[in-house]
Design an enzyme around this catalytic site. Structure first.
Site, PDB file in Angstrom:
ATOM      1  N   GLU A 194       0.815  -1.217   0.000  1.00 57.41           N
ATOM      2  CA  GLU A 194       0.000   0.000   0.000  1.00 57.41           C
ATOM      3  C   GLU A 194       0.849   1.268   0.000  1.00 57.41           C
ATOM      4  OE1 GLU A 194      -2.618  -3.150   1.989  1.00 57.41           O
ATOM      5  OE2 GLU A 194      -0.522  -2.490   2.181  1.00 57.41           O
ATOM      6  N   PHE A 206     -11.881  -6.401  14.165  1.00 56.78           N
ATOM      7  CA  PHE A 206     -10.791  -6.936  13.359  1.00 56.78           C
ATOM      8  C   PHE A 206     -10.426  -5.950  12.252  1.00 56.78           C
ATOM      9  CE2 PHE A 206      -9.435  -9.460   9.603  1.00 56.78           C
ATOM     10  CZ  PHE A 206      -8.229  -9.917  10.111  1.00 56.78           C
ATOM     11  N   GLN A 207      -9.172  -5.622  12.172  1.00 59.35           N
ATOM     12  CA  GLN A 207      -8.624  -4.689  11.178  1.00 59.35           C
ATOM     13  C   GLN A 207      -9.296  -3.315  11.237  1.00 59.35           C
ATOM     14  OE1 GLN A 207      -8.417  -6.584   7.264  1.00 59.35           O
ATOM     15  NE2 GLN A 207      -6.380  -7.349   7.757  1.00 59.35           N
ATOM     16  N   LYS A 233     -17.650  -0.409   5.563  1.00 60.10           N
ATOM     17  CA  LYS A 233     -18.053  -1.403   4.571  1.00 60.10           C
ATOM     18  C   LYS A 233     -19.559  -1.390   4.319  1.00 60.10           C
ATOM     19  CE  LYS A 233     -17.187  -6.226   3.293  1.00 60.10           C
ATOM     20  NZ  LYS A 233     -16.522  -7.495   3.714  1.00 60.10           N
ATOM     21  N   MET A 236      24.311   9.299   3.185  1.00 55.69           N
ATOM     22  CA  MET A 236      24.163  10.597   3.824  1.00 55.69           C
ATOM     23  C   MET A 236      24.362  10.491   5.335  1.00 55.69           C
ATOM     24  SD  MET A 236      23.835  13.784   3.287  1.00 55.69           S
ATOM     25  CE  MET A 236      23.078  14.131   1.710  1.00 55.69           C
TER      26      MET A 236
END
Length: 557
Positions: free
Chosen positions: A50, A112-113, A162, A466
């Site tokens: 993602e 959940f999630q 959802k 760096m």
């Protein structure tokens, strides 16, 4: 017409002219992906992670001027967008992120999630929404696009439970919402600014990414001719002025040119356009432009007097403001002695390339020379990024895609994917460091899957370059956890993903290898070996004034 929330989202994306989205499916966005499959007329790019989707949407936005769109599921999918949204926010890039969430009755129950993604992203988005009623969905999506692109652009997140995606509602198509008008300075403010320019003997311009976002590069160049003044650019302003222009003094700040930093220290008027006085630019604020009055032109009033106090400011779109200021001045100004001094300084203080950056410069010179007009260059973050900003010949404004404000390692590969998808006929290359590329090399799978002809030049010094440079200068060469001695065969890794791999050793001719890579026709990873202790010069030590620079060579003959 009645339809479910998921299809309403797709129809709203069509309204906005979206042709490409980047994302990764999951349970909370299954209805949206089903609608995308059934009704979508746009291309979906399935990234490997993602975060890659968020960087791709960002690169797409920066390179096309359109709003980039990314999609992620709830919980870890949504949180994986956070770094990309913060990157877009810091660099004023218009992105709309669509995230799924658990059903409305499950919100706040540690389902959940489930995460509070609007709470998490509130500080790093221009605005965000959670839509709990399908009747509000279409208006919210439309509003998100307007907010993302109007004024100072930035990312907007829309979180959709959802059950909102599956609920039914009447949908009525509409034209995209018109952006609200930008603020515009008063005639009195224009006159004060014009008087400041007319009274100045040593004016200096500091140009930031806002000029590119505004599409005002040509207007700026004409204005510089009118007022007869030189200009330095920030990292994000690279390309706003042609690098071969006698008015361009190069980058300013921590790794800027001696000419830029010295001239800002000596000027009597500093005109700041589309820039925000980053700490990497000003360093010690008390010693920044100590002799100058400050004129600040920016679209965002929140930036005025935030880091450096101004004597006059003009708030509005920089292109519109410059045109208005030009009319107020009404004549051509002359600063012959100052421009002659700038020319002398440019001849006297070139960027140091003795041994500390000779090889990187040779490679970047070869890339710059052989890239066709209209090409895009993306970068990761680190030494290679600074070398690219110093040595690349930016052909056009907005074609140098880099993470400036957040300094996001792992940005370049995803950004190159989005840039290539948004500009399918253009040549896109990415200049990376081995440390940054380790964070994003999984997206080679995306490049291979969609047959994107991106060429990645991996500046491989087997270290976090760096960070090692800072350890060399300020930590007595204690190289704590910066040596990357894992034996990775980057050519074999590229081949494992189905991408062509090449090597450029320290003894190879860069011109030949770069030419071969660019002529390959498909995706290529070029493992470019560079010495471990090549350094980025010049450099301003933390806390020093920007005119106090390390590693400056003076031409005396």
């Amino acid at each position: 017409m009645e339809m479910n929330g998921a299809r309403i989202i797709i129809e709203c994306l069509h309204e906005q002219g979206v042709d490409t989205v980047f994302g990764y499916p999951g349970g909370a966005v299954l209805p949206l992906y089903d609608a995308l499959f059934r009704y979508g007329k746009m291309k979906h790019i399935l990234t490997t992670h993602e975060q890659g989707a968020s960087h791709a949407a960002d690169g797409y936005a920066r390179s096309t001027g359109k709003v980039g769109v990314c999609i992620a599921t709830s919980g870890p999918g949504a949180t994986n967008l956070v770094t990309g949204l913060a990157t877009a926010y810091m660099d004023s890039s218009p992105v709309v992120a669509l995230t799924g969430n658990v059903a409305v009755p499950l919100l706040g129950r540690d389902s959940f999630q489930e995460v509070d993604i609007t709470g998490i992203t509130m500080p790093i988005t221009k605005h965000n929404f959670i839509v709990k009623d399908v009747k509000e969905l279409a208006h919210t999506v439309r509003l998100a696009f307007r907010i993302a692109r109007e004024g100072r652009p930035g990312p907007v997140l829309v979180d959709i439970p959802k059950d909102v995606e599956t609920s039914l509602c009447d949908y009525v198509p509409l034209q995209p919402l018109e952006p609200r008008k930008n603020r515009y300075p008063s005639p009195q403010a224009f006159q004060i600014a014009a008087d400041m320019l007319g009274q100045s003997e040593r004016p200096m311009f500091y140009v930031g990414g806002g000029v590119i976002r505004s599409g005002a590069s040509r207007i700026l160049q004409d204005f510089l001719e009118q007022v007869d003044a030189p200009a330095a650019v920030s990292l994000m302003g690279g390309g706003a002025i042609p690098v071969d222009s006698p008015r361009c003094t190069g980058m300013l700040g921590m790794h800027g040119t001696k000419v830029s930093n010295m001239s800002i220290t000596d000027c009597d008027l500093l005109v700041v356009i589309g820039a925000r006085f980053s700490d990497r630019v000003i360093s010690d604020a008390d010693r920044f432009a100590p002799q100058a009055r400050i004129l600040h032109i920016d679209i965002d009033p929140a930036e005025i007097d935030k880091n450096i106090g101004t004597h006059c400011h003009l708030v509005g779109d920089v292109g519109q403001v410059l045109e208005g200021l030009s009319k107020t001045i009404g004549k051509k100004l002359k600063h012959k002695a100052w421009m002659e001094e700038i020319a002398r300084r440019k001849a006297k203080y070139p960027i140091r390339v003795s041994h500390e950056s000779r090889r990187p410069k040779q490679i970047i010179d070869a890339i710059s020379t052989q890239l066709p007009r209209g090409s895009f260059v993306c970068t990761e973050v680190g030494q290679h990024q600074m070398w690219a900003s110093q040595f690349l010949k930016h052909v056009e404004p907005g074609h140098f895609i880099t993470s400036g404000g957040l300094g996001t390692m792992g940005f370049g590969t995803g950004a190159a994917i989005g840039t290539q998808c948004g500009n399918p006929t253009a040549r896109v290359v990415s200049i990376a460091g081995d440390g940054s590329f380790k964070m994003s090399c999984n997206e080679l799978a995306t490049i291979a899957r969609y047959k994107l002809p991106i060429v990645i030049f991996l500046m491989n010094n087997h270290t976090l370059g760096m960070v090692r440079q800072w350890q060399s200068f300020f930590f007595e060469k204690r190289y704590s956890e910066t040596t990357l001695d894992t034996k990775i065969d980057w050519v074999m890794l590229a081949k494992a993903f189905g991408v062509h791999g090449m090597r450029l050793s320290v003894n190879d001719d860069p011109e030949k290898v770069v030419k071969e890579a660019l002529e390959h026709g498909g995706a290529v990873v070029v493992d470019c070996e560079i010495p471990i202790d090549d350094l980025v010069y010049p450099m301003v030590a933390p806390g020093a004034g920007i005119d106090n620079m390390l590693g400056v060579d003076e031409v005396t003959d």
